[in-house]
Design a protein around this motif. Sequence first.
Motif, PDB file in Angstrom:
ATOM      1  N   PRO A 205       0.910  -1.157  -0.413  1.00 47.37           N
ATOM      2  CA  PRO A 205       0.484  -0.184  -0.189  1.00 47.37           C
ATOM      3  C   PRO A 205       1.106   1.610   0.207  1.00 47.37           C
ATOM      4  N   MET A 206       1.829   1.268   0.635  1.00 47.26           N
ATOM      5  CA  MET A 206       2.637   2.578   0.345  1.00 47.26           C
ATOM      6  C   MET A 206       3.791   2.249  -0.785  1.00 47.26           C
ATOM      7  N   PHE A 207       4.127   3.844  -0.971  1.00 49.91           N
ATOM      8  CA  PHE A 207       4.899   4.278  -2.084  1.00 49.91           C
ATOM      9  C   PHE A 207       6.463   5.314  -1.229  1.00 49.91           C
ATOM     10  N   LEU A 208       7.456   4.309  -2.083  1.00 52.39           N
ATOM     11  CA  LEU A 208       8.705   5.041  -1.693  1.00 52.39           C
ATOM     12  C   LEU A 208       9.588   6.092  -2.402  1.00 52.39           C
ATOM     13  N   HIS A 209       9.339   6.682  -1.784  1.00 58.12           N
ATOM     14  CA  HIS A 209       9.110   8.455  -2.639  1.00 58.12           C
ATOM     15  C   HIS A 209      11.127   8.793  -3.581  1.00 58.12           C
ATOM     16  N   PHE A 210      11.334   9.277  -3.841  1.00 58.71           N
ATOM     17  CA  PHE A 210      12.486   9.640  -4.920  1.00 58.71           C
ATOM     18  C   PHE A 210      12.730  10.439  -3.074  1.00 58.71           C
ATOM     19  N   ASP A 211      14.103  10.417  -3.280  1.00 60.40           N
ATOM     20  CA  ASP A 211      14.646  11.444  -1.704  1.00 60.40           C
ATOM     21  C   ASP A 211      16.659  11.478  -2.048  1.00 60.40           C
ATOM     22  N   THR A 212      17.037  12.173  -2.317  1.00 64.32           N
ATOM     23  CA  THR A 212      18.150  13.332  -2.679  1.00 64.32           C
ATOM     24  C   THR A 212      18.845  12.718  -1.172  1.00 64.32           C
ATOM     25  N   ALA A 213      17.985  12.137  -0.590  1.00 64.90           N
ATOM     26  CA  ALA A 213      18.701  12.069   1.086  1.00 64.90           C
ATOM     27  C   ALA A 213      19.598  10.440   0.488  1.00 64.90           C
ATOM     28  N   VAL A 214      19.130   9.427  -0.302  1.00 68.77           N
ATOM     29  CA  VAL A 214      19.623   7.817  -1.066  1.00 68.77           C
ATOM     30  C   VAL A 214      21.069   7.997  -1.023  1.00 68.77           C
ATOM     31  N   VAL A 224      20.188   5.340   5.300  1.00 66.30           N
ATOM     32  CA  VAL A 224      19.062   7.076   5.302  1.00 66.30           C
ATOM     33  C   VAL A 224      18.758   7.015   5.993  1.00 66.30           C
ATOM     34  N   LEU A 225      18.408   5.816   6.965  1.00 70.61           N
ATOM     35  CA  LEU A 225      17.346   5.286   8.042  1.00 70.61           C
ATOM     36  C   LEU A 225      17.932   6.378   9.344  1.00 70.61           C
ATOM     37  N   ASN A 226      19.834   6.388   9.033  1.00 66.07           N
ATOM     38  CA  ASN A 226      20.357   6.912  10.474  1.00 66.07           C
ATOM     39  C   ASN A 226      20.594   8.325   9.648  1.00 66.07           C
ATOM     40  N   TYR A 227      21.289   7.818   8.442  1.00 63.66           N
ATOM     41  CA  TYR A 227      22.028   9.827   8.279  1.00 63.66           C
ATOM     42  C   TYR A 227      20.539  10.342   7.806  1.00 63.66           C
ATOM     43  N   ALA A 228      19.713  10.486   7.774  1.00 67.15           N
ATOM     44  CA  ALA A 228      18.107  10.863   7.401  1.00 67.15           C
ATOM     45  C   ALA A 228      17.016  10.176   8.298  1.00 67.15           C
ATOM     46  N   PRO A 229      17.020  10.941   9.311  1.00 69.30           N
ATOM     47  CA  PRO A 229      15.759   9.828   9.946  1.00 69.30           C
ATOM     48  C   PRO A 229      14.305  10.408   9.470  1.00 69.30           C
ATOM     49  N   HIS A 230      13.832  11.653   8.999  1.00 67.40           N
ATOM     50  CA  HIS A 230      13.178  12.501   8.727  1.00 67.40           C
ATOM     51  C   HIS A 230      13.072  12.725   7.285  1.00 67.40           C
ATOM     52  N   SER A 231      13.637  11.989   6.768  1.00 69.39           N
ATOM     53  CA  SER A 231      13.368  12.382   4.764  1.00 69.39           C
ATOM     54  C   SER A 231      12.240  11.177   4.913  1.00 69.39           C
ATOM     55  N   GLN A 232      11.673  11.512   3.383  1.00 67.89           N
ATOM     56  CA  GLN A 232      10.593  11.298   2.612  1.00 67.89           C
ATOM     57  C   GLN A 232      11.238   9.947   3.039  1.00 67.89           C
ATOM     58  N   ILE A 233      12.173   9.511   2.287  1.00 67.28           N
ATOM     59  CA  ILE A 233      12.409   7.666   2.289  1.00 67.28           C
ATOM     60  C   ILE A 233      12.318   6.700   3.206  1.00 67.28           C
TER      61      ILE A 233
END
Length: 256
Positions: A205-214, A224-233
């Motif tokens: 049901p979810m979409f994973l957004h394109f994110d420059t944080a990756v 990326v969960l550690n580097y940018a925990p509040h990002s869309q991805i």
Amino acid sequence: MKRIIITGIRGGVGATTVAANLIQALKLNDESVHIIDVRPENLMRFHFAMDLSVQDGWAKRWLNDESWKNAAYISPNSLSFIPYGGLTLDERLIFEQKLMSTSQGLLDIFPIQPELENMWQIILLPTVHELNEHYDELLASADMVLCIAKPDIQNYAYIQQNVFFRRFVERYQPYYLINGYQPQSDNSVDLSLVLKYELDKQCLPMFLHFDTAVPDACSQLNPVLNYAPHSQISQGINELSFWLLSHFSAKEVEGK
């Protein structure tokens, strides 16, 4: 043990990124989890701060008749990761010859371990068109096969026309995850909705957004969960983790 096998419809859809960050998300939910990179490119290590000069991995260990567990690596974030390893061309040839002599292909290397009841095992495989008969038994052993798709015309055409993909779907009934969603792009939005409609209940049901944080996180050798925990991805990966936890909890209830 819950075995989740992740592959991509084509190269460049982000399967490595999804797999590497899913282990982080499950770990944050106090789950015991490890991940195995079965892609010869050996690129998963960029997400786990593994020194690029290190060529060790499960493939090298297997060539020496050792267990894949002997190649386990613990990242600075305490994540359990088993790299493929850097094989020379000669080692690659020997590897392929040895694999041909097995009775169940890669399942002989990574057998099911019922004693690890509360462990999650994430296995990253090559893309769909690279999955030959050596992967069949391993895929059949999975509790879930998750195929990553990107909402672009190339992925859509592949789903509609490719014979390798049809064989893959018929045999393993995969679930699908749309990655690289761009809400500012009409093309991305339209194709995401078309894919979701056509893949129906097998599409998560979810979409994973394109994110420059990756790419930024990858260049820092970090999930990326550690580097940018509040990002869309990161939000999307956390949603994926919660969905998987709910899905398997429901299956356990049904089984009882």
